[in-house]
Scaffold this motif. Structure first.
Motif, PDB file in Angstrom:
ATOM      1  N   ARG A   7       0.823  -1.216   0.000  1.00  0.00           N
ATOM      2  CA  ARG A   7       0.000   0.000   0.000  1.00  0.00           C
ATOM      3  C   ARG A   7       0.849   1.253   0.000  1.00  0.00           C
ATOM      4  O   ARG A   7       1.791   1.373   0.755  1.00  0.00           O
ATOM      5  N   CYS A  11      -5.955   8.035   1.084  1.00  0.00           N
ATOM      6  CA  CYS A  11      -7.230   7.612   0.496  1.00  0.00           C
ATOM      7  C   CYS A  11      -7.452   8.150  -0.922  1.00  0.00           C
ATOM      8  O   CYS A  11      -8.310   7.650  -1.631  1.00  0.00           O
ATOM      9  N   THR A  30     -12.848  -1.418  -3.240  1.00  0.00           N
ATOM     10  CA  THR A  30     -13.495  -0.709  -2.143  1.00  0.00           C
ATOM     11  C   THR A  30     -14.144   0.544  -2.712  1.00  0.00           C
ATOM     12  O   THR A  30     -13.742   1.048  -3.758  1.00  0.00           O
ATOM     13  N   CYS A  35     -12.499   3.841   2.810  1.00  0.00           N
ATOM     14  CA  CYS A  35     -11.072   4.033   3.057  1.00  0.00           C
ATOM     15  C   CYS A  35     -10.775   4.563   4.453  1.00  0.00           C
ATOM     16  O   CYS A  35      -9.846   4.097   5.102  1.00  0.00           O
ATOM     17  N   GLN A  36     -11.528   5.523   4.896  1.00  0.00           N
ATOM     18  CA  GLN A  36     -11.247   6.119   6.210  1.00  0.00           C
ATOM     19  C   GLN A  36     -11.293   5.081   7.327  1.00  0.00           C
ATOM     20  O   GLN A  36     -10.587   5.200   8.316  1.00  0.00           O
ATOM     21  N   LEU A  39      -7.508   1.928   5.789  1.00  0.00           N
ATOM     22  CA  LEU A  39      -6.631   2.325   4.696  1.00  0.00           C
ATOM     23  C   LEU A  39      -5.992   1.113   4.015  1.00  0.00           C
ATOM     24  O   LEU A  39      -5.846   1.081   2.800  1.00  0.00           O
ATOM     25  N   ASP A  42      -8.171  -0.498   1.296  1.00  0.00           N
ATOM     26  CA  ASP A  42      -8.521   0.340   0.158  1.00  0.00           C
ATOM     27  C   ASP A  42      -7.810  -0.108  -1.117  1.00  0.00           C
ATOM     28  O   ASP A  42      -6.679  -0.566  -1.083  1.00  0.00           O
ATOM     29  N   TRP A  72     -14.200   2.000  -7.299  1.00  0.00           N
ATOM     30  CA  TRP A  72     -13.296   2.719  -6.404  1.00  0.00           C
ATOM     31  C   TRP A  72     -13.563   4.230  -6.465  1.00  0.00           C
ATOM     32  O   TRP A  72     -13.423   4.934  -5.472  1.00  0.00           O
TER      33      TRP A  72
END
Length: 87
Positions: A7, A11, A30, A35-36, A39, A42, A72
């Motif tokens: 990753r 976000c 996602t 995302c929040q 993370l 995501d 997304w």
């Protein structure tokens, strides 16, 4: 585990993972509001053989990635939510 190691960004950064999820799954994504909460979850995951020229015909023209990037970005399927609105 893959997403935790690979990753990048926050976000607003699209991360795409190409792998073999198994069980006939072509991919998943996602939605922006997820995302929040997580993370590391995501991003977009696609079956590696769905990339253009991949071995998973007829799903090897890049459409699978386009489809999940749309999710997304917050787009739903056209059949979700009904067709009762104006426009």
């Amino acid at each position: 585990e893959m997403k935790q190691k690979l990753r990048q960004g926050d976000c607003s950064t699209l991360n795409i993972y190409s792998t073999n999820p198994g069980r006939g799954i072509l991919g998943w994504a996602t939605y922006p509001d997820w995302c929040q909460g997580s993370l590391t979850d995501d991003g977009v995951v696609i079956l590696h053989s769905t990339r253009p020229g991949g071995a998973n015909a007829p799903y090897n023209e890049g459409d699978i990635l386009n489809h999940y990037v749309g999710h997304w970005l917050g787009l739903y399927h056209t059949f979700e939510g009904g067709c009762d609105g104006d426009g």
